[in-house]
Design an enzyme around this catalytic site. Structure first.
Site, PDB file in Angstrom:
ATOM      1  N   HIS A  20       0.848  -1.195   0.000  1.00 13.34           N
ATOM      2  CA  HIS A  20       0.000   0.000   0.000  1.00 13.34           C
ATOM      3  C   HIS A  20       0.878   1.237   0.000  1.00 13.34           C
ATOM      4  O   HIS A  20       1.955   1.259   0.605  1.00 13.34           O
ATOM      5  CB  HIS A  20      -0.912   0.007   1.235  1.00 13.34           C
ATOM      6  CG  HIS A  20      -2.050   0.971   1.137  1.00 13.34           C
ATOM      7  ND1 HIS A  20      -1.931   2.300   1.464  1.00 13.34           N
ATOM      8  CD2 HIS A  20      -3.338   0.804   0.726  1.00 13.34           C
ATOM      9  CE1 HIS A  20      -3.082   2.911   1.281  1.00 13.34           C
ATOM     10  NE2 HIS A  20      -3.961   2.025   0.826  1.00 13.34           N
ATOM     11  N   ASP A  59      -7.875  -4.389  -0.505  1.00 12.05           N
ATOM     12  CA  ASP A  59      -8.416  -4.638  -1.840  1.00 12.05           C
ATOM     13  C   ASP A  59      -8.383  -6.119  -2.192  1.00 12.05           C
ATOM     14  O   ASP A  59      -9.275  -6.630  -2.874  1.00 12.05           O
ATOM     15  CB  ASP A  59      -7.630  -3.841  -2.891  1.00 12.05           C
ATOM     16  CG  ASP A  59      -7.747  -2.344  -2.694  1.00 12.05           C
ATOM     17  OD1 ASP A  59      -8.884  -1.878  -2.531  1.00 12.05           O
ATOM     18  OD2 ASP A  59      -6.726  -1.655  -2.699  1.00 12.05           O
TER      19      ASP A  59
END
Length: 436
Positions: free
Chosen positions: A313, A371
């Site tokens: 991320h 995600d």
């Protein structure tokens, strides 16, 4: 924001006089150097592509510590909110600053529920799109189009208008997302049902039909509610910054949120979970679980241009705190749907195992992010891959609105106007066409 005990002194090697800059402290997190008068004092701008080191605003809504893997909404850890609260109570928190008591919660839920229907004319708006249009293209148009239907809440500088627009968008977004899905598959639209929860109502509008009663699964209802909570806000990300920048011009709230939807569509932002599922399907075509090791070796080879989606991320240099919560939900949903042995989900588990154990990925802290798991959960529920980002937009709407309202209420806010380092031609004269 308070003035820090120290100050920053900017000195120059060319002999120009040094400049003292104020330093401010927030309640937690890094101090900031105030450079607002830098140009007036030095004739220079700062240069920060991607705004990696620039605070464009002060905010009291969301705090992220990427090194610790910490996410707070109004000071509350995401882990506590995701396990003890529901999405609409989190909406109340983000909009109003506090979690509601039982009376406030009931009133807020009722207020949102009473605004879930959309104007019937929206159906005719939908008919202008091709049936195979991407849901995000449709959603961008529908959200922007709300301003054409609700003229009584389009003044962004009117607090009452912003409040009405906020409730309308939070309430109507599930209806619009479900309508865009139903339009694409050729099924009749399902009207909202006021006796269902926010997530339960969305599930019914998505998967129910007029010919039989739709029963909401409590496991799927809670899973979707958790997805909404985990995606409700995430500080000054690309789409939130877009909403703030768009709203700073004084445009109406619906247009500002539509700009956020458009920004979220990008694969590097809200489209990441869609890209993750597409990656899994590509590996499945290569040969499935047996080819996972080969795929991960390609990921390690920088010359291959093969990217690992759903891992790592931009902000979290540690584990994404939302990922662990989504992992729990993922396992619950797969069990509820009897999909533990589904080839694609077995493939995802094999990918996850390598990423958590292989030194290459562990050292680079390429852990599964939210995600990765939310895409798997949504596919298991039956949500098509191209609608994943629409679900994200639905959940993030409240965060965008809270951030927009905060900006408008900030006495220091101005229309956004980033500066640049110009590297084009210096001034030159236009030559006659026969001399060019």
């Amino acid at each position: 924001m308070k003035l820090a005990d120290n100050k920053a002194t900017l000195s120059f090697s060319n002999g120009s006089p040094s400049v003292d800059l104020p330093v401010y402290s927030g309640s937690i997190g890094p101090d900031v150097i105030d450079i607002r008068k830098l140009y007036a004092q030095t004739g220079m701008f700062t240069y920060d592509p991607g705004f990696l080191s620039t605070a464009a605003t002060q905010s009291a809504i969301t705090y992220i510590d990427g090194d610790k893997g910490e996410l707070l909404y109004r000071g509350y850890p995401i882990e506590q909110l995701a396990t003890t609260s529901n999405y609409l109570d989190v909406c109340h928190l983000l909009l109003k600053g506090e979690l509601p008591n039982s009376t406030e919660s009931a009133d807020f839920h009722k207020l949102v529920t009473n605004h879930t229907m959309v104007n019937e004319q929206m159906q005719f708006f939908l008919r202008g799109f091709r049936r195979d249009a991407h849901p995000m293209a449709i959603l961008t148009g529908l959200v922007g189009g709300l301003s054409a239907f609700y003229h009584d809440s389009t003044d962004i500088n009117n607090p009452k208008h912003r409040e009405i627009a906020a409730i309308r968008m939070i309430a109507k977004m599930p209806t619009l997302v479900a309508m865009s899905y139903k339009y694409g598959v050729g099924q009749p639209y399902m009207y909202p049902q006021n006796n269902l929860s926010y997530a339960g109502n969305f599930l019914r509008m998505m998967f129910g039909t007029p010919c039989e009663e739709y029963k909401v699964s409590p496991v799927l209802e809670r899973a979707l509610d958790r997805i909404f909570i985990l995606h409700a806000d995430h500080e000054q990300n690309a789409s939130t910054s877009t909403v703030r920048l768009c709203g700073s011009s004084g445009t109406n709230p619906f247009a500002a949120i539509a700009a956020g939807v458009a920004c979220l569509w990008g694969p590097a932002h809200g489209g990441a979970n869609e890209a993750c599922l597409n990656m899994l399907e590509d590996i499945q075509k290569m040969g499935g679980v047996a080819k996972v090791g080969q795929f991960m070796e390609q990921v390690k080879d920088k010359s291959s241009n093969v990217k690992l989606m759903g891992f790592g991320h931009r902000v979290y240099k540690n584990y994404d705190p939302r990922a662990k919560l989504m992992q729990e939900t993922c396992n619950e949903v797969l069990a509820e749907m009897g999909l533990e042995n589904d080839p694609l989900f077995k493939l995802a588990k094999a990918l996850e195992k390598i990423a958590l154990e292989d030194d290459y990925f562990v050292q680079r802290k390429l852990y599964p992010n939210v995600d990765f798991y939310s895409g798997i959960v949504q596919r298991a529920i039956g949500i098509p891959v191209n609608l994943f980002t629409g679900i994200f937009a639905l959940a993030r709407t409240v965060g965008w609105i809270a951030q927009l309202n905060e900006m408008i209420g900030d006495p220091e806010y101005k229309i956004g106007r980033p500066r640049q380092l110009y590297s084009g031609s210096v001034q030159r004269d236009v030559q006659p066409i026969d001399q060019r």
